[in-house]
Design a protein around this motif. Structure first.
Motif, mmCIF file in Angstrom:
data_model
loop_
_atom_site.group_PDB
_atom_site.id
_atom_site.type_symbol
_atom_site.label_atom_id
_atom_site.label_comp_id
_atom_site.label_asym_id
_atom_site.label_seq_id
_atom_site.Cartn_x
_atom_site.Cartn_y
_atom_site.Cartn_z
ATOM 1 N N ASN A 177 0.821 -1.218 0.000
ATOM 2 C CA ASN A 177 0.000 0.000 0.000
ATOM 3 C C ASN A 177 0.846 1.255 0.000
ATOM 4 O O ASN A 177 0.510 2.242 -0.646
ATOM 5 C CB ASN A 177 -0.930 0.006 1.213
ATOM 6 C CG ASN A 177 -2.252 -0.663 0.900
ATOM 7 O OD1 ASN A 177 -3.064 -0.123 0.173
ATOM 8 N ND2 ASN A 177 -2.437 -1.860 1.403
ATOM 9 N N GLN A 178 1.956 1.196 0.736
ATOM 10 C CA GLN A 178 2.838 2.362 0.786
ATOM 11 C C GLN A 178 3.429 2.640 -0.593
ATOM 12 O O GLN A 178 3.601 3.795 -0.992
ATOM 13 C CB GLN A 178 3.954 2.125 1.805
ATOM 14 C CG GLN A 178 4.566 3.419 2.297
ATOM 15 C CD GLN A 178 5.463 3.208 3.501
ATOM 16 O OE1 GLN A 178 5.405 2.190 4.150
ATOM 17 N NE2 GLN A 178 6.295 4.191 3.783
ATOM 18 N N ASN A 179 3.729 1.565 -1.314
ATOM 19 C CA ASN A 179 4.227 1.740 -2.685
ATOM 20 C C ASN A 179 3.127 2.264 -3.607
ATOM 21 O O ASN A 179 3.373 3.114 -4.463
ATOM 22 C CB ASN A 179 4.766 0.410 -3.233
ATOM 23 C CG ASN A 179 6.096 0.050 -2.604
ATOM 24 O OD1 ASN A 179 6.791 0.904 -2.060
ATOM 25 N ND2 ASN A 179 6.444 -1.224 -2.650
ATOM 26 N N THR A 180 1.918 1.745 -3.423
ATOM 27 C CA THR A 180 0.799 2.171 -4.268
ATOM 28 C C THR A 180 0.491 3.651 -4.068
ATOM 29 O O THR A 180 0.269 4.388 -5.018
ATOM 30 C CB THR A 180 -0.461 1.341 -3.935
ATOM 31 O OG1 THR A 180 -0.112 -0.043 -3.969
ATOM 32 C CG2 THR A 180 -1.576 1.607 -4.913
ATOM 33 N N TYR A 181 0.467 4.068 -2.785
ATOM 34 C CA TYR A 181 0.140 5.461 -2.464
ATOM 35 C C TYR A 181 1.396 6.255 -2.116
ATOM 36 O O TYR A 181 1.371 7.122 -1.242
ATOM 37 C CB TYR A 181 -0.830 5.510 -1.277
ATOM 38 C CG TYR A 181 -2.147 4.835 -1.532
ATOM 39 C CD1 TYR A 181 -3.143 5.462 -2.273
ATOM 40 C CD2 TYR A 181 -2.423 3.560 -1.028
ATOM 41 C CE1 TYR A 181 -4.368 4.845 -2.499
ATOM 42 C CE2 TYR A 181 -3.634 2.937 -1.253
ATOM 43 C CZ TYR A 181 -4.600 3.588 -1.989
ATOM 44 O OH TYR A 181 -5.809 2.975 -2.225
ATOM 45 N N ASP A 182 2.478 5.966 -2.810
ATOM 46 C CA ASP A 182 3.759 6.597 -2.461
ATOM 47 C C ASP A 182 3.704 8.119 -2.601
ATOM 48 O O ASP A 182 4.170 8.853 -1.733
ATOM 49 C CB ASP A 182 4.879 6.027 -3.334
ATOM 50 C CG ASP A 182 6.231 6.607 -2.974
ATOM 51 O OD1 ASP A 182 6.600 6.520 -1.789
ATOM 52 O OD2 ASP A 182 6.895 7.171 -3.848
ATOM 53 N N ASP A 183 3.107 8.602 -3.700
ATOM 54 C CA ASP A 183 3.043 10.059 -3.915
ATOM 55 C C ASP A 183 2.219 10.740 -2.820
ATOM 56 O O ASP A 183 2.561 11.837 -2.348
ATOM 57 C CB ASP A 183 2.459 10.373 -5.301
ATOM 58 C CG ASP A 183 1.152 9.647 -5.565
ATOM 59 O OD1 ASP A 183 0.848 8.701 -4.810
ATOM 60 O OD2 ASP A 183 0.429 10.019 -6.506
ATOM 61 N N ALA A 185 1.818 9.551 0.267
ATOM 62 C CA ALA A 185 2.608 9.467 1.504
ATOM 63 C C ALA A 185 3.691 10.544 1.530
ATOM 64 O O ALA A 185 3.965 11.139 2.576
ATOM 65 C CB ALA A 185 3.232 8.081 1.624
ATOM 66 N N GLN A 186 4.285 10.814 0.374
ATOM 67 C CA GLN A 186 5.313 11.865 0.285
ATOM 68 C C GLN A 186 4.687 13.235 0.567
ATOM 69 O O GLN A 186 5.268 14.059 1.281
ATOM 70 C CB GLN A 186 5.950 11.876 -1.118
ATOM 71 C CG GLN A 186 6.718 10.605 -1.473
ATOM 72 C CD GLN A 186 7.987 10.424 -0.664
ATOM 73 O OE1 GLN A 186 8.565 11.385 -0.169
ATOM 74 N NE2 GLN A 186 8.407 9.186 -0.500
ATOM 75 N N LYS A 257 -1.345 3.749 7.752
ATOM 76 C CA LYS A 257 -0.328 2.904 7.117
ATOM 77 C C LYS A 257 -0.945 1.984 6.065
ATOM 78 O O LYS A 257 -0.233 1.431 5.242
ATOM 79 C CB LYS A 257 0.382 2.053 8.179
ATOM 80 C CG LYS A 257 1.225 2.883 9.127
ATOM 81 C CD LYS A 257 1.747 2.034 10.264
ATOM 82 C CE LYS A 257 2.528 2.888 11.249
ATOM 83 N NZ LYS A 257 2.890 2.127 12.454
#
Length: 586
Positions: A177-183, A185-186, A257
């Protein structure tokens, strides 16, 4: 034998006979014979030849007779393998494994989402079939089945068990999920809106994640609460504000998360209208239902049923429970919380051993509304409680908002009388909240479109804001005494900072796209500069506050910036003094 140049070849049988006859003669020679016998033999051989031939025939017959048993004995003379096979062989020596290797093929495939989904659907169907089979079984068969299950080996019983890898699976799911919503999260962690410098005090809300679950699609968000220990975790209560369309309820706990799926899911028969998480025991969630029941869910035991629940016997409310709040433990260190309902009762619930014990703290009565009944009896109209909040420092004092638009200042000690009454609003009070810094200030909002800020020692409001639509909820910011947010039914979120602008919001932003979609609740995160907003379609939107919405005191040359509660109290006091000074002149 050679005889006069002619050569005759003897057969092997004849040669054998000759050899035998010679040996026999030698043996006879060895025996002692009488001289007379020898003479007779010599005389016989010379004179009578036919008799010698007869003797030869006899010897041949005698020789042939003992030959038969000797041949039998010599049957295996040269066949050694047969003789060896008669010995006892260990059977393990003959046990050999010379087999063909199993056939091998190279296989490769990609696991797509729909393949995983199909596999899960198949598994569900299997489980349903087994459940149906168990239902049809007789009690004896069920008992036998349980015994058989116990006898199964640990490998067989745990082959489909996913509990061993739940923790690892959760971590992997969060990483994906963190990779999917990386932008996103940044943005949440690092992005600051640079355009705020050119906006002249105004700010914006940047949408981050949208939390939603298919099971709670048609249920409104009726309550929001951040976990006091885990700052990324929050609870969402689902129900319905429409009394004509009451159905089930849900309690979901989301983590930032993993925005795609809730961490915990609890379902209930009646809609959840409010919830609160315990400060010292963050795994305990108190919940109020539309049917008047209160319950406590224990997150350490994630079962669908609550750990504790009120009932008709234990004094449940007769109307929807609009708010619940945990309190400090009582004298016997028992957990307890308060609830307020439309039936006019404010009840204290204490957790004694394994049951909820209730005590009526106060019954709301509408003042100057007593009517004379039969035989001159005074009948009091019950007030309908909609919201309440406890003072941060004075334990016994709390405020109660009602459907009539009044706010009562009450005490836990005095149940018969109110400490004070405020004619606050023209319609139902939707929320009441004390300021986290200033002990005298509280805020209220109502369906009459207004938000009002009060000093509890003064009967008239300090500030009044008209937001042109019914106000569903208000919340104070945890980082500043002058910042608060309000949400309205027209889908907008309003953020105010009184130290920047006393008259209007510094941010008015539509959060929900559809006009029919109403925003119901708002909450500030305790540490991150974000808010969560819930609507009546079951969605929770997470938004980041731009720098203008969270301005802190600026550094002056040669002076250190003072921070802390004292500074925040002074900041709000300064504003209130300005208003107090203006009031008498008007």
């Amino acid at each position: 034998m050679k005889d006069g140049g002619s050569t005759t070849v003897m057969s092997s049988q004849e040669s054998a006979k000759l050899v035998i006859s010679e040996t026999e003669i030698l043996e006879e020679d060895e025996e002692p014979k009488d001289a007379e016998a020898e003479a007779e033999a010599e005389a016989g051989s010379q004179t009578d030849i036919p008799t010698a031939e007869a003797a030869e025939k006899v010897t041949e017959e005698e020789l042939m007779a003992p030959k038969q048993p000797r041949e039998r004995k010599l049957t295996n003379q040269f066949n050694f393998s047969e003789r060896a096979s008669q010995t006892f062989n260990n059977p393990l020596r003959d046990r050999e494994c010379q087999m063909e290797p199993p056939p091998r093929t190279n296989f490769s495939a990609t696991a797509n989402q729909w393949e995983i989904y199909d596999a899960y659907v198949e598994e569900l169907e299997k489980q349903e079939k087994t459940k149906e089979k168990e239902k049809t079984k007789t009690p004896v068969a069920k008992k036998m089945g349980k015994i058989a299950k116990r006898k199964m080996t640990s490998m067989e019983s745990q082959s489909d068990d996913i509990t061993k890898v739940t923790q690892a699976a959760k971590i992997v799911e969060r990483m994906v999920n963190q990779n999917t919503y990386d932008d996103v999260a940044q943005d949440f962690k690092y992005y600051e809106d640079a355009a705020d410098e050119y906006r002249d005090q105004e700010g914006t809300l940047l949408p981050l994640w949208k939390f939603q679950n298919d099971k709670a699609k048609r249920l409104a968000v009726t309550a929001l609460c951040w976990n006091p220990k885990y700052k990324d975790l929050f609870a969402v209560g689902h129900g319905s504000y429409d009394f004509m369309k009451q159905s089930r309820g849900m309690l979901l706990l989301y983590s930032m998360k993993n925005p795609s799926f809730p961490e915990y899911i609890f379902s209930s028969d009646s809609g959840i209208m409010c919830l609160d998480m315990h400060v010292d025991h963050p795994y305990l969630v108190a919940v109020g239902h539309y049917d008047g029941n209160v319950a406590i869910y224990n997150l350490k035991k994630p079962h669908s049923q609550p750990a504790f629940r009120s009932s008709a016997k234990s004094g449940k409310h007769t109307d929807p429970v609009w708010q619940v709040k945990w309190q400090k433990d009582d004298m016997d260190n028992n957990l307890n919380f308060f609830s307020v309902s439309s039936d006019g009762r404010i009840v204290s619930w204490t957790l004694v051993k394994s049951e909820l014990v209730h005590t009526d703290v106060i019954k709301l009565k509408v003042e100057s509304s007593s009517t004379e009944g039969l035989e001159g009896l005074q009948l009091h109209t019950m007030g309908c409680g909609t919201a309440f909040d406890f003072h941060k420092e004075i334990d016994y004092m709390f405020l109660v908002g009602t459907e009539e638009g009044k706010i009562y200042k009450c005490s836990k000690s005095y149940s018969s009388q109110f400490l004070d009454t405020y004619d606050a609003h023209n319609m139902a009070v939707d929320a009441v909240s004390w300021n986290p810094y200033h002990t005298k200030v509280f805020m209220s909002c109502s369906s009459d479109w207004t938000v009002k800020i009060w000093d509890h020692t003064i009967k008239t409001p300090m500030f009044i804001y008209d937001l042109n639509s019914a106000v569903g909820d208000v919340a104070w910011a945890p980082y500043s005494s002058t910042v608060f947010a309000a949400v309205t039914t027209n889908g907008k979120t309003h953020v105010f900072d009184l130290s920047i602008n006393k008259y209007e919001a510094i941010c008015n932003q539509p959060v929900v796209a559809k006009k029919k979609n109403k925003i119901t609740h708002v909450q500030f995160n305790p540490i991150h500069p974000i808010i969560i907003v819930g609507d009546d379609r079951g969605h929770v939107t997470c938004l980041k506050l731009s720098p203008n919405l969270r301005k802190m005191p600026k550094e002056k040359k040669g002076q250190e910036v003072q921070k802390g509660p004292a500074v925040e109290i002074a900041k709000l006091d300064k504003l209130l003094n300005l208003v107090r000074e203006v009031k008498p002149k008007v």
